[in-house]
Design a protein around this motif. Structure first.
Motif, mmCIF file in Angstrom:
data_model
loop_
_atom_site.group_PDB
_atom_site.id
_atom_site.type_symbol
_atom_site.label_atom_id
_atom_site.label_comp_id
_atom_site.label_asym_id
_atom_site.label_seq_id
_atom_site.Cartn_x
_atom_site.Cartn_y
_atom_site.Cartn_z
ATOM 1 N N LYS A 268 0.827 -1.204 0.000
ATOM 2 C CA LYS A 268 0.000 0.000 0.000
ATOM 3 C C LYS A 268 0.863 1.257 0.000
ATOM 4 N N ILE A 269 1.926 1.246 0.813
ATOM 5 C CA ILE A 269 2.798 2.424 0.872
ATOM 6 C C ILE A 269 3.564 2.591 -0.432
ATOM 7 N N VAL A 270 4.036 1.481 -0.988
ATOM 8 C CA VAL A 270 4.779 1.525 -2.258
ATOM 9 C C VAL A 270 3.912 2.139 -3.348
ATOM 10 N N TYR A 271 2.674 1.680 -3.454
ATOM 11 C CA TYR A 271 1.769 2.201 -4.487
ATOM 12 C C TYR A 271 1.468 3.677 -4.236
ATOM 13 N N GLY A 272 1.231 4.040 -2.995
ATOM 14 C CA GLY A 272 0.908 5.427 -2.674
ATOM 15 C C GLY A 272 2.057 6.378 -2.967
ATOM 16 N N VAL A 273 3.255 6.021 -2.531
ATOM 17 C CA VAL A 273 4.427 6.884 -2.736
ATOM 18 C C VAL A 273 4.731 7.036 -4.223
ATOM 19 N N THR A 274 4.637 5.943 -4.952
ATOM 20 C CA THR A 274 4.935 5.998 -6.387
ATOM 21 C C THR A 274 3.930 6.866 -7.126
ATOM 22 N N MET A 275 2.661 6.768 -6.766
ATOM 23 C CA MET A 275 1.644 7.615 -7.400
ATOM 24 C C MET A 275 1.873 9.081 -7.079
ATOM 25 N N VAL A 276 2.342 9.391 -5.880
ATOM 26 C CA VAL A 276 2.656 10.779 -5.519
ATOM 27 C C VAL A 276 3.761 11.319 -6.427
#
Length: 260
Positions: free
Chosen positions: A195-203
């Motif tokens: 979840k964090i990986v996807y969120g940070v990458t989208m940011v």
């Protein structure tokens, strides 16, 4: 080579294979919307102005381009980064690192993510470009009202070399998609939490998109944006991504723990 092994491993996953094929042929769908208007008496676009990155499809709000480009980090993560998280969760990461070393492990995953994504996006756009030249051969209509009033020398060059312009922009698009794939992969190697990986990458992807001088400008040929606008966007975003990737690389290789 380890990169060959990693790419072959991706192909063993049916979900990734399906997503790969969808992305590869997705730009062709837009051609249908050009074709459906021809029986209604609409003029046939000049082939290069029917290219996917032109964003010409009326009435869709650039939906086709948005579905592909806005969510590109998610596609990249599924295709080229989730295996890093899987290795960590299954305990395979240390087994692989013990055989090839951490440096080669990180380098190979970063190279795999860039090469795989770059070739996929490049292939999808090249297929679209070839098909519009075949299907709309002989088309003369231009979506631009007056090509005689050139906004800049670069725009004049674009009008005079439409095919070269499309090739240039599709390479730029594939390159930036390759970079965000690497950002996602280094996040997956460092963070492990999906979840964090996807969120940070989208940011990392959406902040440049939402700027006044948007990253999206780099993905649209034959636009009003001049080199003085496009070059700083491309250089700045590329440098930010590369610095972040290098930071993650050195953190993992020189300061990260080898064992889980």
């Amino acid at each position: 080579m380890i990169i060959d092994f990693l790419i072959k491993r991706l192909w063993k996953d049916s979900i990734r294979n399906i997503l790969f094929c969808i992305i590869l042929f997705y730009p062709l769908i837009e051609i249908i919307f050009y074709l459906k208007d021809i029986p209604l008496g609409e003029k046939v676009y000049y082939p290069d102005y029917s290219f996917f990155l032109m964003c010409n499809t009326a009435g869709t709000g650039h939906m086709f381009q948005a579905l592909l480009l806005w969510f590109m980090p998610i596609y990249c993560l599924v295709l080229t980064a989730d295996d890093c998280i899987e290795d960590y969760n299954l305990g395979l990461r240390n087994v692989i690192i013990s055989k090839i070393g951490k440096k080669k492990y990180v380098q190979s995953h970063l190279a795999k993510s860039f090469i795989y994504t770059f070739i996929l996006v490049l292939g999808a756009l090249v297929i679209n470009l070839v098909m519009v030249h075949i299907i709309f051969a002989g088309g003369q209509f231009s979506p631009f009202a007056d090509e005689g009033n050139f906004a800049s020398l670069f725009y004049q060059w674009e009008v005079n070399h439409t095919l070269l312009t499309n090739i240039l922009f599709l390479i730029i698009t594939a390159f930036m998609c390759g970079l965000i794939a690497m950002v996602g992969t280094i996040n997956a190697i460092m963070i492990h939490n999906k979840k964090i990986v996807y969120g940070v990458t989208m940011v990392f992807w959406f902040i440049p998109f939402l700027q006044k001088k948007s990253l999206m400008y780099l993905f649209q040929p034959h636009s009003e944006y001049v080199l003085d606008t496009l070059l700083p966007i491309g250089v700045t975003v590329s440098c930010v991504y590369i610095v972040y990737i290098l930071f993650g690389y050195f953190k993992e290789v020189h300061f990260g723990k080898t064992t889980i």
